[in-house]
Scaffold this active site. Structure first.
Site, PDB file in Angstrom:
ATOM      1  CB  SER A 157      -5.345  -3.898  -2.397  1.00 57.48           C
ATOM      2  OG  SER A 157      -4.163  -4.349  -2.987  1.00 57.48           O
ATOM      3  CG  ASP A 322      -4.786   0.688  -8.983  1.00 60.42           C
ATOM      4  OD1 ASP A 322      -3.621   0.279  -9.132  1.00 60.42           O
ATOM      5  OD2 ASP A 322      -5.601   0.144  -8.217  1.00 60.42           O
ATOM      6  CG  HIS A 355      -3.019  -0.184  -5.489  1.00 58.56           C
ATOM      7  ND1 HIS A 355      -4.116  -0.820  -6.024  1.00 58.56           N
ATOM      8  CD2 HIS A 355      -2.669  -0.906  -4.391  1.00 58.56           C
ATOM      9  CE1 HIS A 355      -4.408  -1.885  -5.278  1.00 58.56           C
ATOM     10  NE2 HIS A 355      -3.554  -1.948  -4.279  1.00 58.56           N
TER      11      HIS A 355
END
Lengths: 382, 382
Positions: A157, A322, A355
């Site tokens: 991320s 995601d 995610h």
């Protein structure tokens, strides 16, 4: 290591606070004359300091990535699934460095630290930090630890953005960049969600323009809402459905506004817990670092030109469900790397967790990650 | 009709407030002894009252669906794209009825109306309303207008839920149900977004437990946040990207927390405008009606059993980039209709606008909608 920890755990670990006195000039133009970074390390640095791996954390992360701080800790560090003996980032082979980023709220200098100029917490006077600033501060950390070249810089991320930025800012100081569940820049929708989170915090009357420390207040409501929104974007529609569906806490509808569906109480609980532990100003800074990250911006919006600065090899991983940073965003990065003739491996992992999948040890993810890191280890003789 | 209105507009329209004195028992068990509904009609009811079409509104909608209230109005009603002479819901052929639902804040009895028992606004004492309650109140409205059978009941999003509920609650009182961009029930993610909106409102100190009227206050911050979150879910990632991308309001990053990206100021503007016009308690009620809607729930979670009550024909439409109520949700309904051997037409419209696409007159959408409604009109001799 006591019996109470699993055999593939790094076991008891202790963070250390490192002081830096060389002024750091930031992207915003301001300078931090001195600052502290909270750091943990796992494993042993080898003789030629070639086996070091840097872990970069995401929005709400910190230095405590693996192991336990006390015998009584119920939960290990946030990426314990991937860091430890025999795990993808194998601490029997690598010397792993994990830090709380500048601007954070877990011990590194950030908005809740004392501003030497005023003797009070920085609050809103703490400068806005960018991914590039973090990478610069991490380079100082590498210097301090005697690490000229990282075997790999790894992050998921927002952490993946740091790994990518490392490859461009210090091309000769890393051999591999591992960019997981990340993106070369946020979309308008990503920025929009961040803006909702910021607005929730700054419009909370307890925020006091960021000087809530001076008012003995905490903008709990704002932080809670920010976290609730964030949390929805970390999960997939399918995984929320799997986990909660339309399940009610009691048998029948109550026709009121208390939490009735399981998903409501889960979100409230997550939001409340977060609001008690995280700093509101740090949350603002982290979202802004996300929004600003855009390496192509200064290269005629051509990502390939930006990543052409890199010399390292890349592992890029995305997750099928995601929707925060979709596989398409990772593919955008991979296409740019290919166009710039960099070496890149890419896999989209089929995982239902949205995610958050980058934190969950699904077999194919672990296989690919382990295989890649094994090659990195062998390259540096670790 | 004055020259100033487009030729395919219904032109100047005037809402009327209808009073109902027969007590209405609600799903929650409470009874409304009397209530008022704000209504607009377009076109002319034919001699056998067979050409009436009911329009059901969505979360933030109201009775003003088409035409203009004054010569100076810059914007027409919320579904003017689909209602008017020559439009899909052709007012040269149909008598169109549009109302503000019970619990609304645009003239129908809702939380901001005076509670006859206390002489003060209902506020949190207004009962929680369900889709079924709305349909029951709309049936009373049909009685009042002399309409035994609707040619069609039509709605998008939450409005589509009402059309579907009509088919089950009053199977002999409608010939067609048009269910657009809707779902037979919310997912956990849908409920989660609604919960964030509710929490934003109820945690605003200006909410005063729903009695903000008595405090001369408005929970503006909460409403603004609720709308900002909602708005993100009405658009697609792609359409936000198309509309705003990463465009900045000024040339360079400002390293502060003012709105910098165009998408931020757009969202703030939408949120602020909404917070000045919409009632916070109504917003709570509307989201709860969405959460509760689940016709399968009382039929062993088998949607086919629930829709087997229906006698009408169905047109179901979805939009390719709608991630709030995805095409998969419409297909779930269509599969249930087919399993129950009901007549159903279905199309997924390719449109980039996300959930909002149901308000935008894309050619294929208009073609299908017009063709279907033309058949409805011919069936009733209109």
């Amino acid at each position: 290591m006591p019996d109470s920890f699993p055999p593939d755990s790094v076991g008891l670990v202790a963070p250390q606070k490192l002081h830096f006195d060389t002024p750091l000039t930031l992207a915003c133009g301001q300078t931090l004359d001195r600052y502290e970074l909270m750091v943990e390390t796992y494993g042993t640095l080898n003789a030629d300091a070639s086996n070091a791996v840097l872990i970069c954390h995401a929005l709400s992360g910190h230095h405590h990535a693996a192991g336990y701080h006390t015998e009584d800790d119920r939960k290990p560090g946030w990426w314990d699934t991937c860091i430890g003996p025999g795990k993808p980032i194998d601490t029997n082979r690598f010397f792993v460095v994990s830090l709380n980023n500048l601007g954070g709220c877990h011990g590194s200098t950030g908005p809740n630290a004392i501003n030497p100029e005023s003797g009070r917490p920085f609050g809103p006077d703490f400068p806005v930090i960018t991914v590039t600033d973090w990478v610069n501060s991490q380079a100082r950390l590498a210097d301090r630890l005697g690490i000229q070249t990282w075997a790999a810089v790894v992050g998921g991320s927002l952490g993946g953005m740091q790994a990518l930025q490392w490859s461009m800012s210090y091309p000769d100081r890393l051999r591999h960049a591992v960019v997981i569940a990340s993106t070369p820049r946020l979309t308008a929708q990503n920025i929009a969600f961040n803006e909702v989170a910021r607005k929730a915090i700054t419009s909370d009357p307890e925020f006091h323009g960021g000087r809530f420390y001076d008012h003995d207040a905490i903008p709990r409501r704002g932080l809670m809402l920010a976290r609730m929104v964030g949390h929805i974007t970390y999960l997939s529609d399918a995984s929320m459905g799997e986990k909660f569906g339309r399940e009610l806490r009691d048998q029948a509808y109550k026709f009121g506004f208390d939490a009735e569906f399981q998903v409501e109480s889960y979100l409230r609980y997550q939001g409340e817990r977060f609001s008690e532990t995280f700093d509101a100003n740090t949350y603002l800074l982290m979202t802004k670092a996300l929004d600003y990250f855009d390496p192509a911006y200064e290269h005629d919006n051509q990502l390939a030109k930006a990543v052409a600065q890199a010399q390292c090899e890349f592992l890029v991983l995305s997750f099928s469900t995601d929707w925060r940073f979709t596989p398409a965003r990772s593919e955008e990065l991979v296409r740019a790397l290919i166009a710039a003739r960099r070496k890149a491996s890419y896999a989209e992992i089929d995982a239902p967790w949205g995610h958050d999948a980058f934190l969950i040890p699904t077999p194919r993810y672990m296989d690919i990650f382990t295989t890649y890191m094994d090659r990195v280890a062998r390259e540096v003789g670790a």
